[in-house]
Scaffold this motif. Structure first.
Motif, PDB file in Angstrom:
ATOM      1  N   GLU A  96       5.528  -3.480  -7.158  1.00  0.00           N
ATOM      2  CA  GLU A  96       3.919  -4.237  -6.784  1.00  0.00           C
ATOM      3  C   GLU A  96       4.254  -4.693  -4.714  1.00  0.00           C
ATOM      4  N   GLU A 111       3.407  12.179  -1.008  1.00  0.00           N
ATOM      5  CA  GLU A 111       3.870  11.688  -2.568  1.00  0.00           C
ATOM      6  C   GLU A 111       4.494  12.399  -2.064  1.00  0.00           C
ATOM      7  N   TYR A 122      -2.968  10.643   2.715  1.00  0.00           N
ATOM      8  CA  TYR A 122      -1.998  10.760   1.875  1.00  0.00           C
ATOM      9  C   TYR A 122      -1.115  12.076   0.977  1.00  0.00           C
ATOM     10  N   THR A 158       7.883   0.165 -11.832  1.00  0.00           N
ATOM     11  CA  THR A 158       6.666   0.780  -9.926  1.00  0.00           C
ATOM     12  C   THR A 158       6.645  -1.139  -9.753  1.00  0.00           C
ATOM     13  N   ASP A 181       0.941  -1.237  -0.106  1.00  0.00           N
ATOM     14  CA  ASP A 181      -0.417  -0.118   0.509  1.00  0.00           C
ATOM     15  C   ASP A 181       0.367   1.256   0.052  1.00  0.00           C
ATOM     16  N   LYS A 199       3.472   3.348  -2.732  1.00  0.00           N
ATOM     17  CA  LYS A 199       3.847   4.548  -4.319  1.00  0.00           C
ATOM     18  C   LYS A 199       5.077   3.817  -4.048  1.00  0.00           C
ATOM     19  N   ARG A 200       5.458   2.994  -5.323  1.00  0.00           N
ATOM     20  CA  ARG A 200       7.610   3.420  -5.063  1.00  0.00           C
ATOM     21  C   ARG A 200       7.337   3.080  -6.682  1.00  0.00           C
ATOM     22  N   VAL A 201       7.990   4.120  -7.410  1.00  0.00           N
ATOM     23  CA  VAL A 201       8.186   4.534  -9.021  1.00  0.00           C
ATOM     24  C   VAL A 201       9.479   4.472  -9.451  1.00  0.00           C
TER      25      VAL A 201
END
Length: 305
Positions: free
Chosen positions: A232, A287, A285, A230, A167, A169-171
């Motif tokens: 998962e 970012e 949230y 990205t 859960d 987000k890693r880009v």
């Protein structure tokens, strides 16, 4: 080694995960720490090792061995940190290439932890012990970019749970060897310890854990490709192993890629560009993005010529 007395499970506890059950009953023991004890074989059921997701049965006998705290001399060091964001619970760091995240064999100084200890003092979570205070997740020494550090155990535990639930987000941005024909794709291949070279990871269908990476082509060059990746899941060396597995190792990766690097790059061309998650305390949230470092931009410019 301190040994706790055995616990006998009654019928009303059947079916509950062992890590959840113990974390409710052992004061001062976080669920994360209990999971580490299970993984290290220091918690046994009926004199046998069990996995963290083991579900209790009536009359199970649990024995817990707690190791003495490690006595290592990890000292604060005045090292410049690129702090992207900070509040009372978390710090977002843009780690530079070449910095090790926490002390280990051969790297006791000059790490991110040494710098954090100087910057934060005692305001770091202690769930992972004295050599990894505040460290929720890691990125490799030669990978640059954003990572989150926890200032207290409450924030640490909640972030760890979100990591396990995929859960966060890693880009990443990367430059890989070869020209990828597909515009995008998914790599779903388990990763585990290499069967022969124990310091390496590999795609391991027998003993590996599920690992999923998504890629998207951003730009193609004569013999390389600029990609966005990205995660998962977050296995050790996941991107490096997966891209090598499909035939496109990272430029500069001497472990999983070519032994001879023609672009003069030392260390993999990999940058953790975006990190997004629900704040562990504020429940909002957030970012964060770290711009590509200079060496990364320079390589891209040279490839465009």
């Amino acid at each position: 080694m301190k040994r706790l007395e055995r616990m006998i499970i009654d019928e009303g506890t059947e079916g509950i995960r062992i890590d959840a059950w113990l974390s409710e009953r052992l004061e001062g023991f976080s669920r994360t720490y209990i999971q580490k004890l299970l993984e290290d074989g220091l918690i046994k059921v009926n004199d046998k090792r069990v996995k963290v997701n083991y579900r209790l049965r009536a009359d199970d006998s649990i024995e817990i061995s707690v190791p003495e705290p490690e006595r290592l001399d990890v000292r604060p060091e005045k090292i410049r940190l690129d702090v992207v964001y900070e509040d009372g619970d978390i710090i977002i760091i843009n780690k530079e290439k070449g910095m090790v995240v926490h002390p280990a064999a051969g790297n006791h100084t000059g790490t991110l932890v040494n710098a954090l200890m100087d910057y934060c003092g005692d305001s770091l979570s202690d769930i992972n012990g004295i050599i990894r205070p505040g460290i929720v997740h890691r990125i490799d020494k030669d990978t640059s970019g954003v990572l989150v550090v926890a200032k207290n155990n409450n924030a640490h535990e909640r972030l760890s749970e979100r990591l396990k639930d995929h859960d966060i987000k890693r880009v990443y941005a990367a430059v890989v060897e070869g020209v990828i024909k597909e515009d995008s794709g998914k790599i779903d291949a388990p990763i585990g310890r290499h069967p022969v070279e124990r310091k390496k990871m590999s795609v391991n269908t027998k003993n590996g854990r599920r690992a999923v990476t998504y890629f998207k082509v951003l730009e193609r060059f004569r013999d390389t490709t600029y990609v966005e990746l990205t995660l998962e899941t977050g296995r050790t060396h996941q991107i490096r192993v997966h891209m090598s597995y499909i035939g496109y190792p990272l430029v500069g990766d001497m472990v999983y890629g070519k032994k001879k690097q023609k672009y003069g790059i030392c260390g993999q061309m990999l940058h953790a560009r975006v990190l997004g998650f629900i704040h562990p305390i504020k429940n909002e949230y957030m970012e964060f993005e770290a711009r590509l470092p200079g060496y990364f931009e320079e390589l891209l410019q040279s490839l465009r010529v």
